[in-house]
Write a protein that holds these residues in place. Structure first.
Motif, PDB file in Angstrom:
ATOM      1  N   ARG A  71       0.880  -1.157   0.000  1.00  0.00           N
ATOM      2  CA  ARG A  71       0.000   0.000   0.000  1.00  0.00           C
ATOM      3  C   ARG A  71       0.929   1.222   0.000  1.00  0.00           C
ATOM      4  O   ARG A  71       1.710   1.393   0.937  1.00  0.00           O
ATOM      5  CB  ARG A  71      -0.898   0.045   1.240  1.00  0.00           C
ATOM      6  CG  ARG A  71      -1.817  -1.169   1.431  1.00  0.00           C
ATOM      7  CD  ARG A  71      -2.831  -1.274   0.317  1.00  0.00           C
ATOM      8  NE  ARG A  71      -3.906  -2.229   0.569  1.00  0.00           N
ATOM      9  CZ  ARG A  71      -3.953  -3.480   0.101  1.00  0.00           C
ATOM     10  NH1 ARG A  71      -2.951  -3.968  -0.603  1.00  0.00           N
ATOM     11  NH2 ARG A  71      -4.998  -4.251   0.340  1.00  0.00           N
ATOM     12  N   GLN A  97      -3.249   7.588  -0.131  1.00  0.00           N
ATOM     13  CA  GLN A  97      -2.747   6.430  -0.875  1.00  0.00           C
ATOM     14  C   GLN A  97      -2.754   6.720  -2.371  1.00  0.00           C
ATOM     15  O   GLN A  97      -3.715   7.281  -2.900  1.00  0.00           O
ATOM     16  CB  GLN A  97      -3.630   5.206  -0.566  1.00  0.00           C
ATOM     17  CG  GLN A  97      -3.148   3.953  -1.268  1.00  0.00           C
ATOM     18  CD  GLN A  97      -3.654   2.632  -0.673  1.00  0.00           C
ATOM     19  OE1 GLN A  97      -3.423   1.589  -1.259  1.00  0.00           O
ATOM     20  NE2 GLN A  97      -4.308   2.670   0.464  1.00  0.00           N
ATOM     21  N   HIS A 108      -5.930  -8.543   0.970  1.00  0.00           N
ATOM     22  CA  HIS A 108      -5.697  -8.919   2.373  1.00  0.00           C
ATOM     23  C   HIS A 108      -6.935  -8.559   3.182  1.00  0.00           C
ATOM     24  O   HIS A 108      -7.868  -7.945   2.662  1.00  0.00           O
ATOM     25  CB  HIS A 108      -4.416  -8.272   2.924  1.00  0.00           C
ATOM     26  CG  HIS A 108      -4.460  -6.786   3.124  1.00  0.00           C
ATOM     27  ND1 HIS A 108      -3.351  -6.025   3.378  1.00  0.00           N
ATOM     28  CD2 HIS A 108      -5.494  -5.885   3.111  1.00  0.00           C
ATOM     29  CE1 HIS A 108      -3.678  -4.767   3.526  1.00  0.00           C
ATOM     30  NE2 HIS A 108      -4.969  -4.649   3.357  1.00  0.00           N
ATOM     31  N   HIS A 110      -7.971  -7.475   7.463  1.00  0.00           N
ATOM     32  CA  HIS A 110      -7.392  -7.165   8.766  1.00  0.00           C
ATOM     33  C   HIS A 110      -8.470  -6.746   9.745  1.00  0.00           C
ATOM     34  O   HIS A 110      -9.619  -6.495   9.359  1.00  0.00           O
ATOM     35  CB  HIS A 110      -6.287  -6.119   8.648  1.00  0.00           C
ATOM     36  CG  HIS A 110      -6.612  -4.955   7.743  1.00  0.00           C
ATOM     37  ND1 HIS A 110      -7.598  -4.049   8.015  1.00  0.00           N
ATOM     38  CD2 HIS A 110      -6.076  -4.587   6.550  1.00  0.00           C
ATOM     39  CE1 HIS A 110      -7.642  -3.148   7.046  1.00  0.00           C
ATOM     40  NE2 HIS A 110      -6.736  -3.460   6.136  1.00  0.00           N
ATOM     41  N   HIS A 149     -10.046  -7.314   0.882  1.00  0.00           N
ATOM     42  CA  HIS A 149     -10.083  -6.164  -0.026  1.00  0.00           C
ATOM     43  C   HIS A 149      -8.777  -6.020  -0.785  1.00  0.00           C
ATOM     44  O   HIS A 149      -7.707  -6.363  -0.284  1.00  0.00           O
ATOM     45  CB  HIS A 149     -10.424  -4.872   0.727  1.00  0.00           C
ATOM     46  CG  HIS A 149      -9.484  -4.550   1.851  1.00  0.00           C
ATOM     47  ND1 HIS A 149      -9.556  -5.166   3.074  1.00  0.00           N
ATOM     48  CD2 HIS A 149      -8.456  -3.669   1.943  1.00  0.00           C
ATOM     49  CE1 HIS A 149      -8.613  -4.685   3.864  1.00  0.00           C
ATOM     50  NE2 HIS A 149      -7.924  -3.763   3.198  1.00  0.00           N
ATOM     51  N   HIS A 151      -7.047  -3.444  -4.294  1.00  0.00           N
ATOM     52  CA  HIS A 151      -7.281  -2.294  -5.175  1.00  0.00           C
ATOM     53  C   HIS A 151      -6.650  -2.545  -6.542  1.00  0.00           C
ATOM     54  O   HIS A 151      -5.581  -3.145  -6.631  1.00  0.00           O
ATOM     55  CB  HIS A 151      -6.667  -1.019  -4.591  1.00  0.00           C
ATOM     56  CG  HIS A 151      -6.912  -0.817  -3.128  1.00  0.00           C
ATOM     57  ND1 HIS A 151      -8.179  -0.733  -2.600  1.00  0.00           N
ATOM     58  CD2 HIS A 151      -6.055  -0.697  -2.078  1.00  0.00           C
ATOM     59  CE1 HIS A 151      -8.081  -0.545  -1.282  1.00  0.00           C
ATOM     60  NE2 HIS A 151      -6.815  -0.534  -0.948  1.00  0.00           N
TER      61      HIS A 151
HETATM   62  C1  1HN Z   1      -4.705  -0.921   4.546  1.00  0.00           C
HETATM   63  O1  1HN Z   1      -5.063  -2.195   4.491  1.00  0.00           O
HETATM   64  C2  1HN Z   1      -4.933  -0.092   3.466  1.00  0.00           C
HETATM   65  O2  1HN Z   1      -6.059  -1.740   2.213  1.00  0.00           O
HETATM   66  C3  1HN Z   1      -4.563   1.233   3.549  1.00  0.00           C
HETATM   67  O3  1HN Z   1      -5.599   0.103   1.254  1.00  0.00           O
HETATM   68  C4  1HN Z   1      -3.963   1.745   4.660  1.00  0.00           C
HETATM   69  C5  1HN Z   1      -3.076   1.413   6.882  1.00  0.00           C
HETATM   70  C6  1HN Z   1      -2.809   0.613   7.930  1.00  0.00           C
HETATM   71  C7  1HN Z   1      -3.183  -0.715   7.914  1.00  0.00           C
HETATM   72  C8  1HN Z   1      -3.810  -1.231   6.799  1.00  0.00           C
HETATM   73  C9  1HN Z   1      -5.589  -0.629   2.224  1.00  0.00           C
HETATM   74  C10 1HN Z   1      -3.711   0.917   5.758  1.00  0.00           C
HETATM   75  C11 1HN Z   1      -4.079  -0.426   5.713  1.00  0.00           C
END
Ligand code: 1HN
Length: 345
Positions: A71, A97, A108, A110, A149, A151
């Protein structure tokens, strides 16, 4: 309030014996744990201008290939917490991002909950549990806890979005972790259209709701239309604001952080009473002046700021001929569940 005994008042041998036994006297720290009237707050009013941030994010795109980043994010860190803590407030993480054309950020899931507020670019999408969610400026896309998820980007320009997560809280709870996964098959797109009319819900005969998070994408065109309708129909209303909720039950769309969109009518000045939640403001369209806690920020499109709790906030639309639109995040859902949410007039 009477003065309490200090640590230095205690004999050295006694302090050493306490430490030896993993014991600590409460009274020297009681006033800092429970300050009178108002909490001690680390969160500082902080603003991140998009104009300042964007070139650095684009440079990250050149310096670090997506495979080396997973990311590609610049974290909006509040200096009051220490930049290394990577938090905007006690509970809110913010990051910008970047996904360049043709890049993929792998699948992934979380424990922290995330939302994305799309800032610029067309052609990217997030796939959440097989639901493909196209990204357009101002759209809000949820990736609730535990949902797969990833991208992708089929367009031709860089795409940037603001990530908002409850990561600081989930990390504090020692419950933050990730599971890596395989690419998802896209099985659905446009599920939010099943909920396009408030008051009309899918009514399957045997099974009420498919998911506890039935709506994952809140298109900006729809949110903006609601705000404009409220402004036009209710000219006397105090604030033109809509909340992002779960359309099946009307509750906050996530359990810990809450999200809303605010329209400042042309020339409008809005006084927001102090409340116990820190708040994040992200300018979707137009320009607004924000002042709070001795700070004042000029927000232009795509700028983001964070304001600590327990402080009144004044917002003003800089333009007298067009509306300004802001996205707001706070931890009111969490504070309400904990019973500590308050308003101060
Ligand atoms: C995360 O999974 C994403 O999936 C973006 O785009 C920022 C920051 C900390 C932990 C997981 C994503 C994140 C993140």
């Amino acid at each position: 309030m009477n003065e309490l005994g200090r640590l230095e008042d205690l004999p050295q041998d006694y302090r050493a014996a306490l430490t030896e036994n993993n014991l600590v006297p409460l009274w020297p720290s009681l006033r800092s744990l429970l300050p009178p009237g108002k909490p001690a707050i680390r969160t500082q009013p902080t603003c991140w201008s998009y104009r300042g941030l964007r070139p650095l994010l684009m440079r990250a795109g050149e310096l670090t290939p997506i495979e080396k980043a997973e990311r590609r994010v610049l974290v909006l860190a509040n200096p009051g917490h220490g930049l290394e803590k990577m938090q905007a407030s006690s509970t809110i993480y913010l990051g910008m991002q970047l996904l360049n054309p043709g890049e993929r950020a792998p699948s992934h899931r979380h424990t922290p909950n995330a939302v994305r507020m799309i800032v610029e670019g067309e052609g990217a999408y997030t796939t959440i549990e097989g639901e493909r969610c196209p990204m357009s400026r101002g759209d809000l896309i949820l990736t609730p806890t535990g949902m797969w998820h990833e991208h992708g980007h089929d367009g031709s320009e860089p795409v940037v979005w603001l990530d908002v997560l409850d990561l600081p809280l989930i990390y504090y709870c020692e419950t933050s972790y990730v599971t890596e996964g395989k690419a998802q098959a896209v099985t659905s797109e446009g599920a939010e259209r099943d909920y396009q009319r408030g008051g009309v819900l899918p009514a399957p005969m045997f099974n009420r709701s498919r998911s506890i998070f039935p709506m994952l994408r809140y298109p900006w065109v729809d949110v903006r239309r609601s705000l404009e309708s409220i402004a036009a129909r209710q000219p006397g209303i105090e604030a033109v604001q809509v909340a992002y909720v779960n359309p099946e039950n009307g509750h906050d769309c996530q359990r810990i952080l809450g999200y809303s969109a605010l329209m400042l009518r042309p020339g409008e000045r809005l006084e927001m009473p102090a409340r116990s939640t820190a708040m994040v403001f992200h300018q979707i369209e137009g320009g607004a002046d924000l002042s709070a806690a001795g700070a004042s920020f000029k927000l232009d499109a795509a700028d983001t700021c964070c304001i600590p709790g327990y402080t009144p906030i004044t917002l003003a639309n800089r333009a007298s001929d067009r509306p300004a639109f802001l996205f707001i995040a706070d931890d009111a859902p969490l504070q309400k569940k904990l019973g500590v949410y308050e308003f101060r007039n």
